[in-house]
Scaffold this active site. Structure first.
Site, mmCIF file in Angstrom:
data_model
loop_
_atom_site.group_PDB
_atom_site.id
_atom_site.type_symbol
_atom_site.label_atom_id
_atom_site.label_comp_id
_atom_site.label_asym_id
_atom_site.label_seq_id
_atom_site.Cartn_x
_atom_site.Cartn_y
_atom_site.Cartn_z
ATOM 1 N N ASP A 117 33.248 -78.007 -13.291
ATOM 2 C CA ASP A 117 32.243 -79.942 -13.003
ATOM 3 C C ASP A 117 33.019 -80.111 -11.821
ATOM 4 O O ASP A 117 33.773 -80.200 -12.023
ATOM 5 C CB ASP A 117 32.789 -80.004 -14.686
ATOM 6 C CG ASP A 117 31.685 -80.988 -14.823
ATOM 7 O OD1 ASP A 117 30.153 -80.795 -14.724
ATOM 8 O OD2 ASP A 117 32.106 -82.621 -15.283
ATOM 9 N N GLU A 121 29.886 -77.347 -8.529
ATOM 10 C CA GLU A 121 29.442 -78.007 -8.578
ATOM 11 C C GLU A 121 30.431 -79.217 -7.462
ATOM 12 O O GLU A 121 30.483 -80.004 -8.178
ATOM 13 C CB GLU A 121 29.561 -78.701 -10.067
ATOM 14 C CG GLU A 121 28.703 -79.765 -9.867
ATOM 15 C CD GLU A 121 28.135 -80.682 -11.030
ATOM 16 O OE1 GLU A 121 26.837 -81.235 -11.494
ATOM 17 O OE2 GLU A 121 29.534 -81.306 -11.362
#
Ligand code: GLC
Length: 513
Positions: free
Chosen positions: A202, A255
């Site tokens: 993330d 990401e």
């Protein structure tokens, strides 16, 4: 499972755990629910699944606010459920990746609670980004704003401020602190020891901030003091060593939001991450010129590309592609066509749960049902991401459509009675049947397709490209286009009339060797 670099051409299916399948009957999806649907995923024909965070969390951001990195929130099950899910996924031939959230923890994390209780300058505060304001003229330590809107700083009782690039309940870690680095290496090992095949990282480009935390302009550009700082790459070199120390092939996908494919490529150097998401296509409009630019720039810069049309943070692509069109229902046809183009390209493809059912974005959720912090922080001005997170309709004719037995945490539209997996599985003209055919066709060609692709000349607003015997044609224009010479139409997203490809349609053609 064998030692192949499976991630290179894997089709990975994103499961937004809260919204996939609810076995416990509390209206929220869970690990046991996912387990019960593994046969569906295997039949769909994907290679791997990625689970969004299922860790103990106050759920200020749907679980992206982690309070304990080594456990399962009771809402989603237990570690025993997790272990059973890994074993079952592997038995179904599916790899399993988990989301890791290193940029920030939850404010309920014991480290942050200790930091609040400790004085300024303490070791406890140094694990996060606490600062004083030295300049009387300003309120916060700098001008950074939260990705979710509003200031990126919150003041604590003794007057110091802490940084949160997202919600105040998501304090940013200090990645210059060796203890933070060590902790995450241990967390990686904790999940690798449980047999997972990889991580989705993330906000991978946000961990290191520029010294002195200078003011910034918006954007992900090279000069940003927040995003893609050079030192962030050292972290992933450490992570890669851990991944490589495990048997089999354990992969990591970052990401990474960047301004350029060149910046993206830095994350996938041989000793760093295996993949980084390539969001350029997801940001491109429905246009052959735009698609071609994205494909060219990506393939030029990134050795092992990924392709993404939808995820849990953006408006579903079938809805996006219908926006501004005279008839918005064209978005679904365009979504099917884009899928064929994506699956024909070299590299790996990420699908988002529900796209195989052609689910549209739900725009009319009642305000009292909404949960995305973006909605609240913008005082309702920005609808946020709940519309792509509505639980999956599995079966039956009324909500919650087999999602569970206890309703669903976001209400499902009545029109979804026609979109259930059960109904679509029985209908060869459905989106689900099309996805199954497309994924099966990709598998059937997998061994024979070369890595490289080549552009062929195409008329109008169409794109033709070849990979060995395969030609993919996609028509983004308003008139039919003449297909290039071919032996056979392997699959198409709409009716291919003789030699013509209609607007908003794609086809895979086979040529003679
Ligand atoms: C990522 C996630 C998003 C989350 C944010 C903060 O962008 O995909 O859902 O809100 O990080 O963790």
């Amino acid at each position: 499972m064998e030692d192949s670099p499976w991630w290179r051409d894997a089709v990975v299916y994103e499961i937004y755990v809260r919204s996939f399948a609810d076995a416990s009957g509390d209206g929220v999806g869970d690990l046991a629910g996912i387990r019960s649907r593994l046969p569906y995923l295997a039949a769909l024909g994907v290679d791997a699944i990625w689970l969004t965070p299922f860790y103990p969390s106050p759920m200020a951001d749907g679980g992206y606010d982690v309070a304990d990195y080594r456990d399962v929130d009771p809402l989603f099950g237990s570690l025993a459920d997790f272990d059973a899910l890994v074993a079952d996924a592997h038995a179904h031939g599916l790899r399993l990746m988990v989301d890791i959230v290193p940029n920030h923890s939850s404010s309920a994390h014991p480290w942050f609670q200790k930091a609040l209780a400790a004085p300024r300058g303490s070791e406890e505060r140094d694990r996060y980004m606490f600062r004083d304001v030295s300049d009387d003229a300003r309120q916060e330590p700098n001008n950074w704003v939260s990705v979710f809107g509003g200031p990126a700083w919150t003041q604590v009782a003794d007057g110091q401020w802490y940084l949160h690039l997202f919600a105040p309940e998501q304090p940013d870690f200090n990645w210059r602190n060796p203890e933070v680095r060590q902790e995450f290496l241990d967390i990686l090992r904790f999940w690798l020891d449980r047999g997972i095949d990889g991580f989705r990282i993330d906000v991978a480009m946000g961990l290191i901030k520029a010294p002195g935390l200078p003011d910034t302009d918006p954007g992900f550009g090279a000069k940003s003091p927040i995003w893609s700082r050079p030192e962030v790459h050292d972290i992933y070199r450490d992570w890669r060593r851990v991944l490589d120390s495990y048997p089999g092939v354990r992969a990591a996908v970052g990401e990474v939001w960047t301004d350029s494919a060149e910046d993206l490529a830095l994350y996938v150097r041989p000793d760093e991450l295996h993949q980084s998401f390539n969001f350029a296509w997801l940001e491109a409009p429905w246009s052959a010129t735009a698609f071609r630019k994205v494909i060219d720039e990506t393939l030029r810069a990134v050795p092992a590309p990924t392709w993404v049309l939808s995820n849990h943070d953006v408006v579903r692509h079938t809805t996006r592609y219908g926006e501004g069109a005279p008839d918005p229902s064209v978005g679904l046809a365009r979504g099917h066509a884009a899928l064929l183009a994506m699956l024909a390209l070299p590299g790996s493809a990420y699908l988002y749960q529900g796209e195989e059912l052609g689910l549209p974005e739900v725009k009319n959720l009642p305000p009292e049902a909404r949960q995305d912090p973006i909605f609240f922080r913008s005082k309702g001005e920005v609808l946020g991401r709940d519309g792509c997170r509505v639980p999956i309709p599995w079966s039956g004719t009324a909500p919650p459509y087999g999602f569970g037995t206890g309703g669903s945490w976001l209400p499902q539209p009545v029109e979804w009675a026609g979109l259930t997996a059960e109904r679509q599985a029985a209908d060869p003209s459905s989106t689900l049947a099309f996805y199954r055919r497309a994924l099966a066709a990709r598998r059937s060609l997998r061994e024979t397709l070369p890595d490289a692709m080549a552009w062929l000349e195409a008329p109008g607003d169409a794109l033709f490209f070849s990979r060995g015997r395969l030609i993919c044609a996609i028509n983004c224009g308003t008139d039919p286009v003449r297909l290039p010479p071919h032996e056979q139409v392997l699959i198409s997203s709409g009716l291919v009339d003789g030699q013509d490809l209609p607007p908003d349609t794609a086809a895979w053609l086979l040529t003679v060797e």
